[in-house]
Design an enzyme around this catalytic site. Structure first.
Site, PDB file in Angstrom:
ATOM      1  N   CYS A   1       0.796  -1.228   0.000  1.00 53.49           N
ATOM      2  CA  CYS A   1       0.000   0.000   0.000  1.00 53.49           C
ATOM      3  C   CYS A   1       0.828   1.278   0.000  1.00 53.49           C
ATOM      4  O   CYS A   1       0.292   2.368  -0.131  1.00 53.49           O
ATOM      5  CB  CYS A   1      -0.954   0.010   1.190  1.00 53.49           C
ATOM      6  SG  CYS A   1      -1.735  -1.591   1.449  1.00 53.49           S
TER       7      CYS A   1
ATOM      8  N   HIS B   1      -9.736   2.022  -0.564  1.00 49.76           N
ATOM      9  CA  HIS B   1      -8.297   1.843  -0.463  1.00 49.76           C
ATOM     10  C   HIS B   1      -7.812   1.297  -1.796  1.00 49.76           C
ATOM     11  O   HIS B   1      -8.098   0.151  -2.137  1.00 49.76           O
ATOM     12  CB  HIS B   1      -7.983   0.881   0.678  1.00 49.76           C
ATOM     13  CG  HIS B   1      -6.519   0.737   0.953  1.00 49.76           C
ATOM     14  ND1 HIS B   1      -5.540   1.429   0.276  1.00 49.76           N
ATOM     15  CD2 HIS B   1      -5.848  -0.034   1.853  1.00 49.76           C
ATOM     16  CE1 HIS B   1      -4.359   1.103   0.737  1.00 49.76           C
ATOM     17  NE2 HIS B   1      -4.497   0.214   1.691  1.00 49.76           N
TER      18      HIS B   1
ATOM     19  N   HIS C   1      -3.370   7.865   6.148  1.00 50.74           N
ATOM     20  CA  HIS C   1      -3.510   6.577   5.462  1.00 50.74           C
ATOM     21  C   HIS C   1      -4.924   6.065   5.771  1.00 50.74           C
ATOM     22  O   HIS C   1      -5.623   5.632   4.868  1.00 50.74           O
ATOM     23  CB  HIS C   1      -2.448   5.596   5.933  1.00 50.74           C
ATOM     24  CG  HIS C   1      -2.468   4.295   5.184  1.00 50.74           C
ATOM     25  ND1 HIS C   1      -2.355   4.220   3.819  1.00 50.74           N
ATOM     26  CD2 HIS C   1      -2.613   3.021   5.603  1.00 50.74           C
ATOM     27  CE1 HIS C   1      -2.420   2.953   3.431  1.00 50.74           C
ATOM     28  NE2 HIS C   1      -2.580   2.205   4.500  1.00 50.74           N
TER      29      HIS C   1
END
Lengths: 87, 396, 208
Positions: free
Chosen positions: B157, B325, B290
């Site tokens: 990520c 995400h 995040h």
């Protein structure tokens, strides 16, 4: 119940890649998620998969995990109480 | 750093639109792009942040005839847009492409596998020709005609944040003049099933930094920034949006998929980015978190932020309630949102929040705010494997 | 002053070499059996090894050979400043295949965890407590000139003092690992951190 416990030990070793252990290394009432076996959160998820694949039991809330997977005996008891009649 | 690193172009496609104008509008109006999958074929009933364009529509927009994976289509769209936005002519400049992806061509490959289970040599091999992460990058490099330096990053990520950091370094140290950096990831069953097996997906729209958060929503998208040196900007007389003033990357060294409770890796990455930028914590105007909406990330990231910022917490929000995400693309997408924040003097809202996480007491930005003095924005991206990155964008 | 390579480990064709000496070899058999035999015969002790995918097992094994024989964490000052930079060609494909096969039954979370190539970085860092920069690149082949430049770059600004770097690749039975440790100060037997010197080591076939 004894046979289930013995079978479970072998299945757990296989499912969690505990290749350094044999079924004699795991005691029936030994806590699984404390030092001894060093299991972690991913192992808990794999145990959920094991219950589903082998015993047809679905655990929907992973938060139930710590109680069910406390020891091999508690897993065996849970399976006995909840086992699906379907193959 | 030796030479200034300026951001001169942006290209982005996500669940909330294509391009900064459309996306800014969605963010301003609380229009989330999370909902039911329309293009991805899946049995799992999970909310996702899907780009609202079919592969055929993407191909039409790109005037591309070949069958190429969705990740590549999204990447091509965003990369072309970024370069066009910069108005740069690459001739004569040393140019690089640093692209990130975790999915690669998996959407095609998983279909191929299913359709040809009986005999895997049966299907159309062209469908798996672009499976590899590096192939996606290659398709984009060939399209943009970038040949001096091309590489692929895959660190989960934090991938596209790391692409941007690497690009910034190459310019700062004078190895390249221009770098197109970012990443792309498309939705696919492989990833959806994988995250579902980890039990970290929310069956509702995600609620980052909320006490009742129950997981993340997967998304897809692509985003690239064009970075250039001072010399390029002056000689070609192009506009620049902001500069990259600092960055940091650290390993959490705790677990493959969960973060340490005190957020050590996140803390070290953020601290390093401040040090590199020569800034104090209280100079950060806004943090694009995040903020995935998982129990673990948000608590860990929040702890790290409190450790670093103390009682001087800046405005902060997670935009994942809008886009989902986007994994390998998330660092790039959120870099673009951070740059937009500086350009517009605004901060974007954190959707889904009702109550603070008890251990943190942090209240993120709840409403879109503008006419704000946004000088320095920090963008966080933390990946599986404990790979933690933080970038600071600053007014130039 | 140039950085130096103070130790390296190569694993190829079921043979493990440390600093030019073969430390373990398996004549025939499958890769998985070789890895487990190496683990037990080299008397390594880290049960987590058995949970790792083959990419992580290979990378971890090589790092263990480089740092092994000492205490854990390794006796290095400031673990916050030890970085890790790896690259390969096949990304996590070896594990992707295994996970994909599980989807048709029940998707396995422990297999999914390894469907990213940078997890091997995580495993090495968890074992050793390294908290410096971590990077993973997917490239056509082992590019020593790229890695030397990249590692020199991250060692140049004071945030990283040492770095473990190299190539770790696996697909099916094919495996290719070349890991090396880069420091700023030479030890008794060090090699200049130089692209052609590293390439030469990488291409050497070791026979005791």
């Amino acid at each position: 119940m004894d046979k289930l416990i013995a079978d479970l030990k072998i299945q757990i070793i296989e499912a969690l890649n505990l290749k350094h252990l044999t079924k004699n290394d795991i005691e029936d009432d030994q806590p699984l998620f404390v030092k001894g076996l060093g299991l972690d959160s991913i192992d808990a998820l794999e145990l959920i998969v094991l219950l589903q694949q082998r015993y047809g039991i679905k655990i929907n809330d992973p938060k139930e995990g710590p109680k069910i997977f406390h020891s091999v005996r508690t897993i065996a008891e849970y399976i006995t109480e909840n086992k699906s009649d379907q193959p | 750093m030796n030479s200034k690193v300026l951001v001169v172009g942006l290209g982005v496609v996500s669940a909330i639109g294509r391009g900064v104008v459309e996306i800014h509008r969605s963010l301003q109006l609380d229009n989330s792009g999370i909902g039911e999958a329309r293009h991805l074929r899946t049995n799992l009933e999970l909310p996702v942040g899907e780009v609202k364009l079919s592969n055929d529509s993407l191909k039409d927009l790109l005037s591309v005839k070949d069958r190429i994976p969705r990740t590549a289509l999204l990447g091509l769209l965003a990369a072309r847009d970024a370069l066009a936005d910069s108005t740069l002519d690459l001739t004569g400049w040393r140019t690089g492409l640093i692209s990130a992806t975790t999915v690669g061509g998996m959407d095609f490959t998983e279909n191929y596998f299913e359709e040809n289970l009986e005999d895997l040599s049966d299907g159309n091999r062209d469908d798996v020709r672009n499976h590899e992460c590096g192939k996606i990058t290659q398709l984009i490099a060939e399209d943009l005609n970038v040949t001096d330096f091309v590489t692929t990053v895959n660190t989960a990520c934090s991938s596209s944040a790391n692409s941007i950091i690497f690009g910034a370094r190459l310019i700062a140290q004078g190895h390249l003049d221009i770098v197109v950096a970012g990443g792309a990831d498309a939705l696919c069953r492989f990833t959806l099933n994988g995250f579902n097996s980890l039990r970290i997906l929310d069956y509702r729209q995600c609620r980052p930094f909320d006490a009742s958060r129950a997981g993340l929503n997967l998304g897809e998208g692509a985003a690239y920034v064009v970075l250039a040196s001072d010399r390029v900007v002056q000689m070609d007389k192009i506009k620049s949006l902001c500069c990259i003033s600092g960055f940091g990357n650290s390993s959490d060294a705790f677990h493959q998929t969960t973060s340490s409770s005190e957020g050590e890796g996140s803390f070290l990455a953020m601290r390093e980015s401040l040090k590199r930028a020569d800034l104090e914590a209280n100079q950060i105007s806004y943090i694009n978190l995040h903020g995935t909406g998982t129990e673990n990330n948000d608590l860990s990231e929040g702890m790290a932020i409190k450790r670093l910022f103390g009682s001087n917490l800046p405005m902060m929000s997670s935009t994942k309630g809008f886009t989902g995400h986007t994994l390998g693309a998330s660092g790039g997408l959120e870099a673009v949102f951070s740059i937009m924040s500086i350009a517009h003097g605004c901060v974007y809202p954190n959707l889904g929040f009702e109550n603070s996480i008890p251990e943190l007491g942090i209240i993120p930005q709840l409403k879109f705010g503008n006419d704000l003095p946004i000088r320095h924005v920090m963008s966080n991206s933390f990946g599986f494997g404990g790979n933690c990155s933080s970038i600071i964008f600053s007014v130039k | 002053m140039k950085n130096v390579v103070t130790s390296f480990c190569s694993i190829r064709n079921r043979q493990i070499v440390k600093d030019g000496q073969i430390v373990f070899r398996s004549e025939e058999g499958l890769l998985q059996a070789f890895l487990e035999k190496a683990y037990s015969e080299l008397k390594l002790s880290y049960p987590r090894f058995y949970k790792m995918d083959r990419l992580s097992q290979l990378g971890w094994l090589a790092s263990e050979i480089i740092f092994g024989g000492g205490s854990y964490p390794p006796n290095l000052p400031d673990l916050n400043k030890v970085g890790l930079v790896l690259a390969n060609r096949n990304s996590s494909l070896d594990s992707d295949i295994a996970f994909h096969q599980s989807i048709s039954k029940v998707p396995s979370p422990s297999l999914f965890v390894y469907t990213l190539p940078n997890i091997v970085l995580g495993e090495i860092c968890i074992r050793n407590g390294f908290k410096g920069e971590n990077a993973f690149f997917v490239q056509e082949s082992f590019d020593t000139s790229f890695l030397v430049s990249y590692v020199d770059m991250i060692l140049s600004n004071g945030n990283n003092a040492k770095c473990l770097a190299g190539w770790v690749d696996v697909l099916g039975e094919d495996h290719d690992v070349f890991l090396y440790f880069v420091e700023k100060i030479a030890r008794s037997r060090s090699l200049e951190h130089d692209s052609s010197k590293l390439l030469k080591l990488y291409n050497t076939t070791w026979i005791n």
